[in-house]
Structure formats: C-alpha cells, structure tokens
Write a protein that holds these residues in place. Structure first.
Motif, short mmCIF file in Angstrom:
data_model
loop_
_atom_site.label_atom_id
_atom_site.label_comp_id
_atom_site.label_asym_id
_atom_site.label_seq_id
_atom_site.Cartn_x
_atom_site.Cartn_y
_atom_site.Cartn_z
N ASP A 47 0.83 -1.21 0.00
CA ASP A 47 0.00 0.00 0.00
C ASP A 47 0.86 1.26 0.00
O ASP A 47 0.59 2.22 -0.72
N ILE A 48 1.89 1.25 0.82
CA ILE A 48 2.78 2.41 0.89
C ILE A 48 3.51 2.59 -0.43
O ILE A 48 3.66 3.72 -0.91
N SER A 49 3.94 1.50 -1.04
CA SER A 49 4.62 1.60 -2.33
C SER A 49 3.72 2.26 -3.37
O SER A 49 4.16 3.13 -4.13
N GLN A 50 2.47 1.87 -3.38
CA GLN A 50 1.53 2.49 -4.31
C GLN A 50 1.39 3.98 -4.02
O GLN A 50 1.39 4.81 -4.93
N GLU A 51 1.28 4.32 -2.75
CA GLU A 51 1.14 5.72 -2.37
C GLU A 51 2.39 6.52 -2.74
O GLU A 51 2.30 7.68 -3.16
N VAL A 52 3.57 5.93 -2.59
CA VAL A 52 4.81 6.61 -2.97
C VAL A 52 4.77 6.99 -4.45
O VAL A 52 5.07 8.12 -4.82
N ILE A 54 2.13 7.23 -6.39
CA ILE A 54 1.07 8.22 -6.63
C ILE A 54 1.59 9.62 -6.32
O ILE A 54 1.39 10.56 -7.09
N ARG A 55 2.28 9.75 -5.19
CA ARG A 55 2.85 11.06 -4.83
C ARG A 55 3.94 11.49 -5.81
O ARG A 55 4.03 12.66 -6.16
N ARG A 58 2.14 12.76 -8.87
CA ARG A 58 1.53 14.08 -8.64
C ARG A 58 2.57 15.19 -8.55
O ARG A 58 2.30 16.34 -8.90
N THR A 77 9.15 7.55 0.77
CA THR A 77 8.86 6.26 1.40
C THR A 77 9.07 6.32 2.91
O THR A 77 8.21 5.90 3.69
N LEU A 80 6.32 8.45 4.57
CA LEU A 80 5.04 7.73 4.62
C LEU A 80 5.07 6.64 5.68
O LEU A 80 4.11 6.47 6.44
N LYS A 84 2.78 6.23 9.09
CA LYS A 84 1.87 5.09 9.25
C LYS A 84 2.24 4.17 10.41
O LYS A 84 1.41 3.38 10.82
#
Length: 182
Positions: A47-52, A54-55, A58, A77, A80, A84
């Motif tokens: 999940d964090i990898s995906q968020e990294v 995405i950021r 952006r 990373t 985040l 978390k």
C-alpha cells in the motif's frame, strides 16, 4: 542552459505518466523493500509503495532535482512509513527485505520467512535501535551514501555518520558474543 543548484532528472521523461512507468520499473522493488523494512508487513508495504508512486506522479513536475531520484523516492517512502507506523494493526515476522520481491506468492514468502529466521546477522540487526536499523538498511541494502541518507531522513550528515558508526560497533559486539567476529 542548466540552472544553478538543479540537476537533470537522470534521463526520466518529463511527462509524468511516462516517468511513472520508468520510476516504477527502476525503483519499484527498492521502494517496496524499504516500505517492508519499516512496516514489517507485506500488505502495508505494498500500500505504501503504491502511495509513494502516486505522490511521485503528482509531484513529478515540481521535483526540483536537488537530490537524486532515488533519494527523493526514498524520502517519500521513509516519511510515509513514519507517518503510518503508529497506525499499524499487526506485524508479520520480520525478514530480510533484500530478499523480498514484488509479486511473490504466499508459499515463496513463507519459504523466505523460514530461511531468514535462520539469518543470524539480520536477527542481530533487529536488536539495534530503530535509528540504527534504518541507517544500516539505507547504507548497505540501498547502497546510499551518508549525504543521501541525511537527505532521505531529514537528519544531518554528521548524525548519520555517528549512527552508522554506533550501529556497526553494536553489530560487531553482538557478533563477537556469538563467536562470529572473523
């Protein structure tokens, strides 16, 4: 003309969508292993990898290039994961994140867990403080230098060098006690 204090984006596309694919290809496993190192949970690391990424997507157009792309992604990373860690519901048995690969099946993961439970050095690394674990991971597993680690963790380079020295010394002491100081 290159502006002072800025570097190129290391050959990555200026277009965010193309850059995202290139970043994921070049650094996907590194980001995943780093997230796993902090979270010690496969699903949270994914999940964090995906968020990294995405950021990164952006913010790609505003990335100033004052650090390497690897350092920039590592900082995202680390931040985040630090955000978390307080929300973590449970943790899996920690394993050597360097052996973790994207897309493994559960049976392969279980095999890695079994093998790493026998890894004496990694067990001793886990006895160190979180700061010392972090600096050893970033230095040895991600092959970052002390300046890059300082940038990624928002600490001074002197602090990083001190932590690295203390971590090596503590690890050496643990290994000496086990008779593995050869």
């Amino acid at each position: 003309m290159k502006l002072a204090g800025r570097i190129d984006r290391e050959g990555f596309s200026m277009e965010p969508s193309a850059a995202l694919e290139q970043l994921m290809s070049a650094y996907g496993n590194t980001v995943l292993r780093t997230a796993y190192f902090y979270m010690k949970d496969t699903h949270m690391a994914e999940d964090i990898s995906q968020e990294v990424f995405i950021r990164a997507y952006r913010n790609w157009s505003t990335f100033r290039g004052e650090s390497s792309v690897k350092t920039w992604l590592t900082r995202i990373t680390v931040n985040l994961c630090r955000d978390k860690t307080g929300l973590k519901m449970y943790a899996e048995q920690p394993t050597d994140p360097g052996l973790m690969e994207r897309g493994q099946t559960v049976s392969v993961e279980e095999e890695v867990l079994k093998r790493m439970s026998n890894s004496l050095i990694f067990k001793h690394v886990l006895k160190l403080s979180e700061q010392n674990q972090e600096v050893l991971y970033l230095y040895y597993y991600l092959d970052m230098n002390t300046r890059e680690i300082a940038e990624a963790t928002a600490a001074s380079e002197g602090t990083i060098r001190g932590r690295l020295h203390r971590a090596r010394q503590q690890l050496e002491d643990y290994l000496r006690k086990e008779g593995l100081d050869s």
